[in-house]
Motif scaffolding. Structure first.
Motif, PDB file in Angstrom:
ATOM      1  N   VAL A  51      -2.987 -24.694  -4.121  1.00 46.28           N
ATOM      2  CA  VAL A  51      -3.503 -26.047  -3.955  1.00 46.28           C
ATOM      3  C   VAL A  51      -3.270 -26.845  -5.232  1.00 46.28           C
ATOM      4  O   VAL A  51      -3.558 -26.363  -6.330  1.00 46.28           O
ATOM      5  CB  VAL A  51      -5.018 -26.046  -3.623  1.00 46.28           C
ATOM      6  CG1 VAL A  51      -5.571 -27.464  -3.623  1.00 46.28           C
ATOM      7  CG2 VAL A  51      -5.270 -25.402  -2.265  1.00 46.28           C
ATOM      8  N   GLY A  52      -2.743 -28.050  -5.074  1.00 52.87           N
ATOM      9  CA  GLY A  52      -2.610 -28.981  -6.193  1.00 52.87           C
ATOM     10  C   GLY A  52      -3.291 -30.281  -5.833  1.00 52.87           C
ATOM     11  O   GLY A  52      -3.154 -30.782  -4.713  1.00 52.87           O
ATOM     12  N   THR A  53      -4.046 -30.843  -6.753  1.00 51.80           N
ATOM     13  CA  THR A  53      -4.839 -32.041  -6.478  1.00 51.80           C
ATOM     14  C   THR A  53      -4.428 -33.180  -7.399  1.00 51.80           C
ATOM     15  O   THR A  53      -4.354 -33.007  -8.616  1.00 51.80           O
ATOM     16  CB  THR A  53      -6.340 -31.760  -6.661  1.00 51.80           C
ATOM     17  OG1 THR A  53      -6.736 -30.707  -5.772  1.00 51.80           O
ATOM     18  CG2 THR A  53      -7.166 -32.998  -6.364  1.00 51.80           C
ATOM     19  N   VAL A  54      -4.158 -34.330  -6.803  1.00 55.26           N
ATOM     20  CA  VAL A  54      -3.942 -35.554  -7.573  1.00 55.26           C
ATOM     21  C   VAL A  54      -5.288 -36.256  -7.659  1.00 55.26           C
ATOM     22  O   VAL A  54      -5.833 -36.720  -6.664  1.00 55.26           O
ATOM     23  CB  VAL A  54      -2.901 -36.466  -6.908  1.00 55.26           C
ATOM     24  CG1 VAL A  54      -2.734 -37.748  -7.715  1.00 55.26           C
ATOM     25  CG2 VAL A  54      -1.565 -35.752  -6.774  1.00 55.26           C
ATOM     26  N   LEU A  55      -5.832 -36.320  -8.869  1.00 53.01           N
ATOM     27  CA  LEU A  55      -7.131 -36.943  -9.107  1.00 53.01           C
ATOM     28  C   LEU A  55      -6.877 -38.388  -9.541  1.00 53.01           C
ATOM     29  O   LEU A  55      -6.379 -38.633 -10.637  1.00 53.01           O
ATOM     30  CB  LEU A  55      -7.894 -36.172 -10.176  1.00 53.01           C
ATOM     31  CG  LEU A  55      -9.387 -36.438 -10.349  1.00 53.01           C
ATOM     32  CD1 LEU A  55     -10.035 -35.298 -11.131  1.00 53.01           C
ATOM     33  CD2 LEU A  55      -9.660 -37.756 -11.046  1.00 53.01           C
ATOM     34  N   LEU A  56      -7.193 -39.331  -8.651  1.00 59.26           N
ATOM     35  CA  LEU A  56      -6.910 -40.742  -8.904  1.00 59.26           C
ATOM     36  C   LEU A  56      -8.119 -41.462  -9.472  1.00 59.26           C
ATOM     37  O   LEU A  56      -9.256 -41.238  -9.042  1.00 59.26           O
ATOM     38  CB  LEU A  56      -6.505 -41.443  -7.598  1.00 59.26           C
ATOM     39  CG  LEU A  56      -5.172 -41.070  -6.976  1.00 59.26           C
ATOM     40  CD1 LEU A  56      -4.980 -41.831  -5.664  1.00 59.26           C
ATOM     41  CD2 LEU A  56      -4.021 -41.358  -7.926  1.00 59.26           C
ATOM     42  N   ARG A  57      -7.867 -42.320 -10.445  1.00 55.58           N
ATOM     43  CA  ARG A  57      -8.879 -43.220 -10.984  1.00 55.58           C
ATOM     44  C   ARG A  57      -8.419 -44.650 -10.744  1.00 55.58           C
ATOM     45  O   ARG A  57      -7.221 -44.925 -10.679  1.00 55.58           O
ATOM     46  CB  ARG A  57      -9.077 -42.994 -12.480  1.00 55.58           C
ATOM     47  CG  ARG A  57      -9.420 -41.577 -12.879  1.00 55.58           C
ATOM     48  CD  ARG A  57     -10.683 -41.079 -12.200  1.00 55.58           C
ATOM     49  NE  ARG A  57     -11.813 -42.001 -12.359  1.00 55.58           N
ATOM     50  CZ  ARG A  57     -12.552 -42.102 -13.464  1.00 55.58           C
ATOM     51  NH1 ARG A  57     -12.281 -41.344 -14.513  1.00 55.58           N
ATOM     52  NH2 ARG A  57     -13.558 -42.961 -13.516  1.00 55.58           N
ATOM     53  N   GLY A  58      -9.371 -45.555 -10.621  1.00 55.15           N
ATOM     54  CA  GLY A  58      -9.022 -46.951 -10.406  1.00 55.15           C
ATOM     55  C   GLY A  58     -10.210 -47.853 -10.645  1.00 55.15           C
ATOM     56  O   GLY A  58     -11.365 -47.430 -10.508  1.00 55.15           O
ATOM     57  N   GLY A  59      -9.924 -49.110 -10.987  1.00 57.21           N
ATOM     58  CA  GLY A  59     -10.986 -50.021 -11.372  1.00 57.21           C
ATOM     59  C   GLY A  59     -11.914 -50.423 -10.249  1.00 57.21           C
ATOM     60  O   GLY A  59     -13.116 -50.555 -10.446  1.00 57.21           O
ATOM     61  N   THR A  60     -11.372 -50.657  -9.040  1.00 58.35           N
ATOM     62  CA  THR A  60     -12.202 -51.065  -7.911  1.00 58.35           C
ATOM     63  C   THR A  60     -11.869 -50.208  -6.701  1.00 58.35           C
ATOM     64  O   THR A  60     -10.792 -49.620  -6.615  1.00 58.35           O
ATOM     65  CB  THR A  60     -11.974 -52.546  -7.543  1.00 58.35           C
ATOM     66  OG1 THR A  60     -10.651 -52.694  -6.996  1.00 58.35           O
ATOM     67  CG2 THR A  60     -12.111 -53.443  -8.758  1.00 58.35           C
ATOM     68  N   GLU A  61     -12.793 -50.175  -5.758  1.00 57.39           N
ATOM     69  CA  GLU A  61     -12.579 -49.339  -4.582  1.00 57.39           C
ATOM     70  C   GLU A  61     -11.410 -49.838  -3.745  1.00 57.39           C
ATOM     71  O   GLU A  61     -10.658 -49.036  -3.182  1.00 57.39           O
ATOM     72  CB  GLU A  61     -13.856 -49.278  -3.743  1.00 57.39           C
ATOM     73  CG  GLU A  61     -14.967 -48.456  -4.390  1.00 57.39           C
ATOM     74  CD  GLU A  61     -16.114 -48.180  -3.437  1.00 57.39           C
ATOM     75  OE1 GLU A  61     -15.951 -48.429  -2.223  1.00 57.39           O
ATOM     76  OE2 GLU A  61     -17.167 -47.715  -3.901  1.00 57.39           O
ATOM     77  N   HIS A  62     -11.237 -51.171  -3.611  1.00 61.53           N
ATOM     78  CA  HIS A  62     -10.140 -51.709  -2.805  1.00 61.53           C
ATOM     79  C   HIS A  62      -8.789 -51.344  -3.417  1.00 61.53           C
ATOM     80  O   HIS A  62      -7.856 -50.946  -2.701  1.00 61.53           O
ATOM     81  CB  HIS A  62     -10.262 -53.226  -2.672  1.00 61.53           C
ATOM     82  CG  HIS A  62     -11.393 -53.668  -1.793  1.00 61.53           C
ATOM     83  ND1 HIS A  62     -11.601 -53.155  -0.539  1.00 61.53           N
ATOM     84  CD2 HIS A  62     -12.390 -54.563  -1.991  1.00 61.53           C
ATOM     85  CE1 HIS A  62     -12.671 -53.716   0.008  1.00 61.53           C
ATOM     86  NE2 HIS A  62     -13.168 -54.568  -0.870  1.00 61.53           N
ATOM     87  N   VAL A  63      -8.675 -51.483  -4.729  1.00 63.75           N
ATOM     88  CA  VAL A  63      -7.433 -51.096  -5.405  1.00 63.75           C
ATOM     89  C   VAL A  63      -7.190 -49.603  -5.231  1.00 63.75           C
ATOM     90  O   VAL A  63      -6.077 -49.164  -4.911  1.00 63.75           O
ATOM     91  CB  VAL A  63      -7.498 -51.461  -6.901  1.00 63.75           C
ATOM     92  CG1 VAL A  63      -6.343 -50.814  -7.657  1.00 63.75           C
ATOM     93  CG2 VAL A  63      -7.473 -52.967  -7.085  1.00 63.75           C
ATOM     94  N   LEU A  64      -8.227 -48.835  -5.410  1.00 64.20           N
ATOM     95  CA  LEU A  64      -8.095 -47.379  -5.336  1.00 64.20           C
ATOM     96  C   LEU A  64      -7.733 -46.933  -3.931  1.00 64.20           C
ATOM     97  O   LEU A  64      -6.936 -46.006  -3.748  1.00 64.20           O
ATOM     98  CB  LEU A  64      -9.402 -46.728  -5.791  1.00 64.20           C
ATOM     99  CG  LEU A  64      -9.345 -45.254  -6.176  1.00 64.20           C
ATOM    100  CD1 LEU A  64      -8.297 -45.022  -7.247  1.00 64.20           C
ATOM    101  CD2 LEU A  64     -10.710 -44.797  -6.678  1.00 64.20           C
ATOM    102  N   ASP A  65      -8.295 -47.580  -2.918  1.00 62.88           N
ATOM    103  CA  ASP A  65      -7.966 -47.227  -1.535  1.00 62.88           C
ATOM    104  C   ASP A  65      -6.485 -47.443  -1.256  1.00 62.88           C
ATOM    105  O   ASP A  65      -5.827 -46.609  -0.607  1.00 62.88           O
ATOM    106  CB  ASP A  65      -8.793 -48.068  -0.557  1.00 62.88           C
ATOM    107  CG  ASP A  65     -10.247 -47.638  -0.496  1.00 62.88           C
ATOM    108  OD1 ASP A  65     -10.555 -46.530  -0.971  1.00 62.88           O
ATOM    109  OD2 ASP A  65     -11.072 -48.421   0.007  1.00 62.88           O
TER     110      ASP A  65
END
Length: 534
Positions: free
Chosen positions: A377-391
């Motif tokens: 298993v490999g996981t891409v852990l995403l960060r982002g400033g707002t939920e809409h951008v991150l989605d």
């Protein structure tokens, strides 16, 4: 009810029925399908625009992802629904190219509409389209270049191409490298890719450049007891498909007559619970993941033993941890042994989110299982400033995982930026010269429809589409099969050298799905709708 004597056909419809036949049915279906294609057309390419969708509850979705748009839109027409199926098929097969497939289907219908107006039979058009699609598959395969699963540079270019125009440009190369790392972990010895093993997890807060790759899995729950350890090196992990609570006893057999009997009953329950915990601790487990609840007494006992026990861990997280650590998922607590344990080089609780869901809440904490013995298993852990951008970035990264997986599985890639469409259209026009009868017109129409891809790229980038097509056709006629459209300058570029690369399967699937949808709609000559058919 309408009837006809003398052996003629009888049609029985309710009074509320509406019917369109022949030319009217075809025009209605083509119009509905083209409206769907036009709705997503402006989102195509690196300069495509986003759409804002607002549902009746006030929820907002901002995206230019084709399948997301079509799924969220309130579409109420059977012909239009077929184009939604085109997008869903493309998404399921390769994860990207949904907008291209839908736009191509709409253009095939537009070209077919012109032929039908000129008196070409629908059956002739569909036959010509089928022949053109078959030849297209062969031409695309000839035009493709091989790619090796170890060719990280090309795979990252494929991922970056899928990410372009989707709000991830600020960290496009960084995210592409994370995508390739996750797919490499999910690639199996037989050359296939386990799509479920390449995981995307997103956490609001921070910036896209804070995103990282985890060689393992995440469990987004907090430790249920303050005395439990939060960090392990070389941890043994047990995944239990049940709860760790005192066994329920039938009320009819649980009646006690005095205090001593009640006290003895409680002691037996506690002894059984203690026995469960002691058995699990005895297997050598450092970390226990449970599907259900864990009794407070059991939690305290686990804490005393220095064991981290996480309760109500969802199915997906349990599956990922088991695959990452090599643990066997145990369904019977009594049968759990040391042989069922998985192993992780490191288990650590991290504060990934910068804040809780409310400003006065404690920041949520997540356990990271890395360097597992299973290594699947490999996981891409995403960060982002707002939920809409991150989605939106999460949708883009998910698409990128799909296309990189497709490239590894099919082992072939094509230049992007409209290059394959121009090359394919030119080859089909040459092929059409040898096709007899009116089917030749359908093959030529198929070739003309392929121009919609590069033409739309030029339109969305603010350049003249006619100039773009003329320049691209001239380059391909001169033997430059990698010539694609430069969205920045409006000129021609070498797509491979510019890092604009797509898997062969993206194009072959799009062509096939678009042709199937178009020919299905062209075969329809009668549309009947009613509120209540008898």
């Amino acid at each position: 009810m309408q009837g006809q004597r003398g052996g003629g056909p009888t049609v029985v419809l309710s009074e509320e029925s509406e019917r369109a036949s022949g030319e009217d049915a075809r025009a209605m279906n083509v119009s509905a399908a083209r409206a769907v294609a036009d709705a997503v057309r402006t989102t195509l390419g690196p300069k495509g625009m986003d759409k804002l969708l607002l549902d009746s509850s006030g929820n907002v979705v901002v995206t230019n992802d084709g399948v997301t748009l079509l799924e969220e839109m309130d579409i109420d027409h059977p012909a239009a629904d077929l184009l939604v199926e085109v997008a869903e098929t493309q998404e399921a097969e390769v994860g990207d190219g949904t907008t291209s497939a839908v736009v191509l289907a709409g253009e095939l219908l537009a070209e077919a509409d012109d032929l039908l107006e000129r008196g070409v039979a629908a059956s002739t058009v569909t036959a010509g389209y089928a022949e053109a699609a078959e030849r297209a598959q062969a031409f695309l395969a000839e035009h493709a270049d091989p790619v090796d699963p170890d060719d990280t540079e090309t795979l990252e270019a494929i991922a970056a191409t899928a990410l372009s125009g989707k709000g991830a440009e600020a960290a496009q190369d960084h995210l592409a490298s994370l995508v390739v790392a996750a797919v490499e972990v999910a690639t199996r010895p037989d050359g296939g890719v386990d799509r479920d093993a390449a995981v995307v997890r997103s956490f609001p807060g921070g910036s896209l450049t804070d995103s990282r790759f985890v060689d393992g899995a995440l469990v987004d729950v907090d430790a249920p007891h303050e005395g439990m350890p939060r960090q392990f090196e070389d941890a043994s992990v047990l995944v239990y498909e049940g709860d760790i609570e005192a066994p329920e006893v039938d009320d009819a057999t649980a009646t006690v007559g005095d205090f001593e009997a009640a006290e003895a009953f409680v002691e037996r329950e506690q002894a059984e619970l203690d026995g469960m915990v002691d058995h699990l601790v005895g297997t050598g487990a450092d970390v226990v993941l449970a599907d259900g609840g864990i009794d407070d007494r059991a939690l305290a006992r686990f804490a005393d033993a220095g064991v981290l026990a996480l309760r109500r861990v969802d199915e997906e997280d349990r599956a990922h941890v088991a695959a990452a650590t090599g643990a066997t998922r145990v369904s019977s607590l009594a049968d759990a042994t040391a042989a069922d344990l998985g192993h992780a080089g490191r288990v650590e609780q991290e504060r990934i989110r910068a804040y809780g869901y409310t400003h006065d809440a404690e920041p949520e904490r997540t356990f990271v299982f890395s360097d597992g013995a299973g290594g699947e298993v490999g996981t891409v852990l995403l960060r982002g400033g707002t939920e809409h951008v991150l989605d939106e970035v999460e949708r883009a990264v998910t698409d990128a995982l799909g296309v990189v997986s497709a490239a590894i599985e099919c082992g072939a890639v094509l230049p992007g930026a409209g290059a394959p469409e121009i090359e394919l259209a030119g080859r089909l026009r040459d092929y059409a010269d040898g096709v007899e009868g009116r089917e030749q017109l359908a093959v030529e129409a198929f070739a003309d429809a392929l121009d919609v891809g590069p033409r739309t790229l030029a339109e969305n980038a603010g350049h003249d589409p006619i100039d773009a097509l003329v320049a691209l056709r001239a380059a391909h006629a001169g033997g430059d099969g990698h010539a694609g459209f430069d969205a920045d300058t409006g000129g021609v570029l070498d797509a491979f050298e510019a890092g604009v690369v797509e898997p062969l399967r993206v194009k072959t699937t799009a062509v096939e799905a678009a042709m199937d949808a178009a020919t299905m709609l062209l075969r329809i000559d009668d549309v009947v709708s009613a509120s209540d058919l008898p």
